[in-house]
Motif scaffolding. Structure first.
Motif, PDB file in Angstrom:
ATOM      1  N   CYS A 177      -5.163   0.107   5.295  1.00  0.00           N
ATOM      2  CA  CYS A 177      -3.841   0.103   5.919  1.00  0.00           C
ATOM      3  C   CYS A 177      -3.902   0.509   7.400  1.00  0.00           C
ATOM      4  CB  CYS A 177      -2.887   1.035   5.171  1.00  0.00           C
ATOM      5  SG  CYS A 177      -2.326   0.371   3.586  1.00  0.00           S
ATOM      6  N   GLY A 219       0.808  -1.214   0.000  1.00  0.00           N
ATOM      7  CA  GLY A 219       0.000   0.000   0.000  1.00  0.00           C
ATOM      8  C   GLY A 219       0.837   1.257   0.000  1.00  0.00           C
ATOM      9  N   TYR A 251      -7.695   2.119   0.161  1.00  0.00           N
ATOM     10  CA  TYR A 251      -6.577   1.255   0.568  1.00  0.00           C
ATOM     11  C   TYR A 251      -5.866   1.840   1.787  1.00  0.00           C
ATOM     12  CZ  TYR A 251      -3.248  -2.513   0.105  1.00  0.00           C
ATOM     13  OH  TYR A 251      -2.513  -3.654   0.347  1.00  0.00           O
TER      14      TYR A 251
END
Length: 474
Positions: A465, A285, A461
């Motif tokens: 994370c 990520g 994303y």
């Protein structure tokens, strides 16, 4: 006592500082070779008469070499020793980089850059593991932040050297003959930190963790004595008596492919699977966000947002898109190096902020703070219209994950046993680089379809994370 306890008793001093400095110089070479090439591609475009496709080839050749050689390099470093392999890889990298600067045309230069990537993979990926193995676990998080400053320094060093060394115009002479122009010397200047790092590594000892893992206890005592003397202590006063280091496989009698397969399977099975997968998804990520968004940055900086539009309005309908510069200036003039300097300064400031936060909170919570800030900036870009605020939020969303890339690797260093550490770091980096590729593809393919969807894929994303950060080990 355990080796961790012995290093804690020795404490942090001049010995660890020497390892930190020379390891950071080797890491600086890795960043220079990567980031500096983006400047060289522009500076050499007139001499080499490169097309857009050839520029891409020059940029990606080294990355391809690093990806292909990554896991094998990790295997060598785990089997043959840390500093021994790193010394020779640094030496060959510097020689190949100098040779690549003298190549007469695009394809031979790209082939040499591929070979540079093959050997650069060791210093770029595994030097962090070597550096941390001279310190006790509690000292490693702030040490890794200091090591990471090399990224910010390189982001300043590369454009600053180019600014003062390159001419204002790329083409001083267009007769088509081979001339050793300034951009070739620039490529050589980018190897200077690595040369100093190599000289230092040649006199540094082997990692004590590696020596203990291959049952070379007497040599481990010699390394600990080396640390004690530089930290102004006597090893006899500390009464260090090391316990044997547990290791399932020292040097197994099997071929390379069987050894690699066995160790790879161990990374994706308990007790290492959870930590390895969390670190890899998080690192994926960080590459996805920091490098994927990087494709937007030049476009954003070149747009006029005096009408106070949303970010996606600026990127999807650029006001001055139909007013390009003349072909002469576009091909002959060097780019402005001011923005990269500010970018590097911002990196360094965020590294120092992380170092400050580590005094008060754990490494896991530093990750949570940074990723949450990046996600918040990404969400804000859906609504804000003030040009300066857009630029600040966009830059923060890109820089904060970039700062965490090496810190994720430091978590992996602490999670993995010595005999799997270099292989874990190499495999993690190889998989994470896919994030950079996917991020670039997302921008290239989806931006024209829907900028809003593309932006919020990155934001989603980042939110994922944040959850991963809470799963990191202490």
């Amino acid at each position: 006592m355990e080796l961790d306890e012995a290093l804690k008793a020795i404490g942090f001093g001049c010995g660890q500082v020497l390892v930190l400095v020379f390891s950071s110089l080797a890491n600086l070479l890795a960043v220079n070779e990567t980031f500096g090439m983006s400047i060289v591609v522009v500076a050499s475009s007139c001499d080499l008469e490169t097309t857009a496709g050839q520029k891409s080839l020059m940029m990606t050749a080294m990355m391809a070499g690093m990806t292909i050689s990554g896991f094998y390099v990790g295997y060598l470093i785990d089997i043959k020793g840390r500093v021994r392999i790193l010394r020779w890889m640094l030496l060959v990298t510097i020689l190949l980089s100098v040779i690549s600067a003298l190549m007469p045309e695009v394809y031979s230069l790209s082939a040499m850059r591929f070979l540079v990537g093959v050997f650069l993979c060791g210093p770029a990926t595994c030097i962090l593991g070597y550096m941390t193995e001279f310190s006790a676990p509690h000292a490693r998080p702030p040490l890794v932040v200091l090591f990471s400053l090399g990224v910010g320094i390189s982001l300043i060093y590369c454009p600053l050297v180019a600014k003062f060394f390159l001419p204002e115009r790329i083409c001083a002479n267009e007769d088509g003959s081979y001339v050793v122009r300034s951009w070739r010397f620039l490529m050589m200047l980018y190897t200077l930190p690595g040369l100093f790092g190599l000289l230092g590594l040649w006199f540094l000892p082997e990692s004590p963790y590696y020596l203990m893992s291959v049952k070379r206890k007497e040599e481990t005592y010699e390394v600990l004595d080396w640390l004690c003397r530089r930290n102004r202590k006597q090893i006899e006063d500390l009464n260090i008596d090391l316990l044997d280091f547990p290791r399932d496989t020292i040097v197994a009698k099997a071929n390379y492919f069987k050894l690699v397969w066995n160790d790879t399977i161990r990374l994706v099975k308990p007790p290492y699977c959870r930590d390895f997968m969390v670190c890899t998804l998080l690192s994926f990520g960080m590459f996805l966000i920091s490098l994927g968004l990087g494709m937007w940055y030049p476009l954003l900086r070149n747009q006029d947002n005096s009408q106070h539009r949303l970010l996606c309005d600026v990127l999807s309908q650029p006001k001055n898109f139909d007013q390009p510069k003349s072909n002469v200036s576009a091909t002959n003039e060097m780019p402005n190096f001011t923005d990269p300097l500010y970018y590097g300064i911002a990196y360094i400031l965020f590294y120092f902020l992380a170092l400050f936060l580590l005094v008060f909170i754990s490494r896991k919570h530093v990750f949570v703070v940074y990723v949450s800030l990046a996600a918040g900036c990404g969400l804000a870009l859906n609504f804000i219209k003030e040009p300066i605020v857009i630029l600040i939020c966009f830059s923060a969303m890109m820089i904060l994950p970039g700062v965490l890339i090496i810190l994720v690797s430091s978590v992996l260093v602490d999670c993995m046993p010595t005999q799997l550490r270099a292989k874990a770091l190499s495999l993690n980096k190889a998989l994470s680089r896919l994030g950079a590729i996917i991020g670039c593809l997302l921008v290239g393919l989806l931006l024209k379809v829907s900028c809003l969807v593309t932006l919020n894929i990155f934001v989603a994303y980042l939110i994922f994370c944040i959850i991963l950060c809470f799963l990191l080990p202490k």
